[in-house]
Scaffold this motif. Structure first.
Motif, short mmCIF file in Angstrom:
data_model
loop_
_atom_site.label_atom_id
_atom_site.label_comp_id
_atom_site.label_asym_id
_atom_site.label_seq_id
_atom_site.Cartn_x
_atom_site.Cartn_y
_atom_site.Cartn_z
N LYS A 72 0.83 -1.21 0.00
CA LYS A 72 0.00 0.00 0.00
C LYS A 72 0.86 1.26 0.00
N SER A 73 2.15 1.05 0.22
CA SER A 73 3.09 2.17 0.17
C SER A 73 3.56 2.36 -1.27
N HIS A 74 3.52 3.61 -1.76
CA HIS A 74 3.93 3.87 -3.14
C HIS A 74 5.38 3.45 -3.36
N GLU A 75 6.24 3.77 -2.41
CA GLU A 75 7.66 3.47 -2.58
C GLU A 75 7.90 1.96 -2.63
N GLU A 76 7.29 1.23 -1.70
CA GLU A 76 7.53 -0.21 -1.64
C GLU A 76 6.81 -0.95 -2.76
N LYS A 77 5.75 -0.36 -3.27
CA LYS A 77 5.10 -0.92 -4.46
C LYS A 77 6.06 -0.87 -5.65
N GLN A 78 6.83 0.19 -5.72
CA GLN A 78 7.82 0.31 -6.80
C GLN A 78 8.89 -0.78 -6.68
N TYR A 79 9.24 -1.12 -5.43
CA TYR A 79 10.19 -2.22 -5.23
C TYR A 79 9.62 -3.50 -5.81
N PHE A 80 8.33 -3.73 -5.52
CA PHE A 80 7.68 -4.94 -6.02
C PHE A 80 7.66 -4.96 -7.55
N MET A 99 -6.04 -6.87 -5.97
CA MET A 99 -4.80 -6.49 -6.66
C MET A 99 -5.03 -5.28 -7.57
N GLU A 100 -6.21 -5.17 -8.12
CA GLU A 100 -6.53 -4.02 -8.96
C GLU A 100 -6.52 -2.74 -8.13
N LYS A 101 -7.09 -2.80 -6.92
CA LYS A 101 -7.10 -1.64 -6.03
C LYS A 101 -5.69 -1.23 -5.64
N LEU A 102 -4.82 -2.22 -5.53
CA LEU A 102 -3.41 -1.92 -5.20
C LEU A 102 -2.64 -1.41 -6.40
N GLY A 103 -3.25 -1.48 -7.59
CA GLY A 103 -2.56 -1.09 -8.81
C GLY A 103 -1.54 -2.12 -9.25
N LEU A 104 -1.83 -3.41 -8.91
CA LEU A 104 -0.90 -4.49 -9.21
C LEU A 104 -1.59 -5.66 -9.90
N ASP A 105 -2.66 -5.40 -10.61
CA ASP A 105 -3.39 -6.48 -11.27
C ASP A 105 -2.64 -6.95 -12.52
N TYR A 106 -3.15 -8.01 -13.11
CA TYR A 106 -2.44 -8.65 -14.23
C TYR A 106 -2.20 -7.69 -15.39
N GLN A 107 -3.18 -6.86 -15.72
CA GLN A 107 -3.03 -5.96 -16.86
C GLN A 107 -1.83 -5.03 -16.68
N ILE A 108 -1.66 -4.54 -15.46
CA ILE A 108 -0.54 -3.63 -15.19
C ILE A 108 0.79 -4.38 -15.20
N LEU A 109 0.82 -5.54 -14.54
CA LEU A 109 2.06 -6.31 -14.47
C LEU A 109 2.46 -6.86 -15.84
N LEU A 370 16.38 -7.28 -2.44
CA LEU A 370 16.22 -5.94 -3.01
C LEU A 370 17.55 -5.40 -3.52
N SER A 371 18.64 -5.73 -2.83
CA SER A 371 19.95 -5.26 -3.28
C SER A 371 20.35 -5.89 -4.61
N GLN A 372 19.88 -7.13 -4.86
CA GLN A 372 20.16 -7.79 -6.13
C GLN A 372 19.53 -7.03 -7.30
N PHE A 373 18.44 -6.31 -6.99
CA PHE A 373 17.73 -5.58 -8.04
C PHE A 373 18.08 -4.09 -8.01
N GLY A 374 19.14 -3.78 -7.30
CA GLY A 374 19.59 -2.38 -7.25
C GLY A 374 18.74 -1.49 -6.41
N VAL A 375 17.95 -2.07 -5.51
CA VAL A 375 17.07 -1.28 -4.64
C VAL A 375 17.71 -1.17 -3.27
N LYS A 376 17.86 0.03 -2.77
CA LYS A 376 18.38 0.25 -1.43
C LYS A 376 17.27 0.73 -0.52
N GLU A 377 17.04 -0.05 0.55
CA GLU A 377 16.01 0.35 1.49
C GLU A 377 16.44 1.60 2.26
N LYS A 378 15.43 2.38 2.63
CA LYS A 378 15.73 3.54 3.49
C LYS A 378 15.86 3.09 4.93
#
Length: 378
Positions: A72-80, A99-109, A370-378
């Motif tokens: 539900k966090s915009h930042e962590e959704k980007q990690y996903f 998943m559609e409400k989260l903006g992570l449904d099949y069409q988007i992915l 996350l580090s494998q994908f170049g993502v650094k947590e805050k």
């Protein structure tokens, strides 16, 4: 291992989804369990526990990794979404629309990763008037008509001890659907949506009952069907020591051997008699079986082909030489002791499955993945 190069993002909890992804993980898939930061998979809290972790959770989530993301966090959704770019499979078991409400449904992915295989496991599927209904295993087998046929003739329906809809109707079709989609992707390069309904899955199990009803429109009755209590040759009988003996002597040769062993040769030509005669035979057979202990009967049938078996307790199951020979109980090393859990039911001769690691701690692999994908947590 056959799925070694496959990466799975697993958003599921409890039983159906984790069982499906366990099968994939056992054969080499990298299964990344995506859990919310607060609680994670509810199954972690189930009793009994070993090393302060649920034995149930341990078994279903072996060979997996765990990361914590608040979707539900915009930042962590980007990690996903970054993980999705390089994933092969996403498995989720939310109700339709979540998943559609989260903006992570099949069409988007799919737009992010056209080769993605997206599997959704729900009670009623993505379509139909029941799609938004809540439910559990007991509800799905009820709607499928299966529960109404389980139990004794004059009693109430009996709830099964194993979760038929969750595993047989959900987890297994999901695993098969995912593998089919992987084969197709190998040809076309395209992923697809795998829509699994546990109600659909249970209905497909009714191969002996439903086609008959669709043909003659005669409603089957509880306790009167061939394989659910209607026949004397396919029944459970109580022994002298209050144990149980199961008989599955459906074929004439097995029935003949059974009748001879219990001294009821006169029943041999009555294998296919009407229900009232079956009841008479069951009554007489029960009287005979009650005269000896379970051990006595097992000795009597030891060299007879009659499809007769003891009704085992779990204590007896784990001591079974057959279970041992098939490696269906395996010891998994832990920090303080060794955990025993169900083994791998699918045996491949060249690329067998393997239990490589115990279930992950909540969020154990977040930083690493996350580090494998170049993502650094805050």
């Amino acid at each position: 291992m056959p799925l070694k190069s496959i990466r799975v993002l697993d958003l599921t909890r409890l039983l159906p989804g984790p069982y499906c992804t366990m099968l994939l993980a056992d054969f080499g898939a990298e299964v990344i369990k995506v859990e919310d930061p607060m609680m994670g998979d509810y199954a972690r809290a189930y009793e009994p526990k070993t090393d302060e972790k649920s034995a149930f959770f341990h078994s279903l989530n072996r060979n997996k990794k765990s990361i914590c993301l608040n979707l539900k966090s915009h930042e962590e959704k980007q990690y996903f979404l970054r993980l999705v770019e390089e994933a092969d499979i996403v498995v989720e078991s939310f109700r339709p629309g979540v998943m559609e409400k989260l903006g992570l449904d099949y069409q988007i992915l799919r737009d992010i990763n056209p080769g993605l295989i997206y599997c959704s496991i729900t009670g009623f599927g993505q379509t139909g008037p029941y799609k938004d209904k809540p439910g559990h295993d007991i509800n799905y087998i009820s709607y499928a008509g299966l529960l109404n046929l389980m139990g004794e003739r004059d009693g109430k329906p009996v709830v099964p001890a194993a979760q038929i809809a969750d595993i047989g109707g959900g987890a297994l079709p999901a695993a098969i659907g995912i593998l089919l989609a992987l084969i197709e992707r190998g040809k076309s390069g395209r992923g697809q949506f795998v829509d699994i309904s546990m109600l659909d899955g249970v209905l497909s199990w009714l191969q002996i009952l439903l086609p008959g009803y669709l043909t003659n429109h005669i409603e089957p009755e509880r306790g009167k069907q061939t394989l659910s209590g209607g026949l004397a040759c396919y029944e459970v009988y109580q022994t002298k020591d209050d144990r149980w003996l199961s008989v599955g002597a459906l074929e004439p040769k097995f029935w003949s051997n059974f009748c001879k062993t219990i001294g009821k040769e006169e029943f041999i030509p009555k294998l296919g008699e009407p229900i009232d005669q079956q009841d008479v035979m069951k009554y007489e057979i029960q009287k005979v079986i009650r005269r000896k202990t379970l051990k006595d009967w097992l000795e009597a049938f030891a060299d007879k082909d009659a499809c007769v078996s003891p009704v085992h307790t779990l204590h007896e199951v784990i001591a079974s030489p057959q279970v041992s020979a098939r490696q269906m109980l395996q010891n998994i090393p832990q920090q303080t002791n060794s955990l025993q859990q169900p083994g791998i039911p699918i045996k491949l001769s060249e690329t067998p499955g393997k239990i490589r690691s115990q279930a992950p701690e909540h969020g154990e692999h977040t930083k690493q993945i996350l580090s494998q994908f170049g993502v650094k947590e805050k």
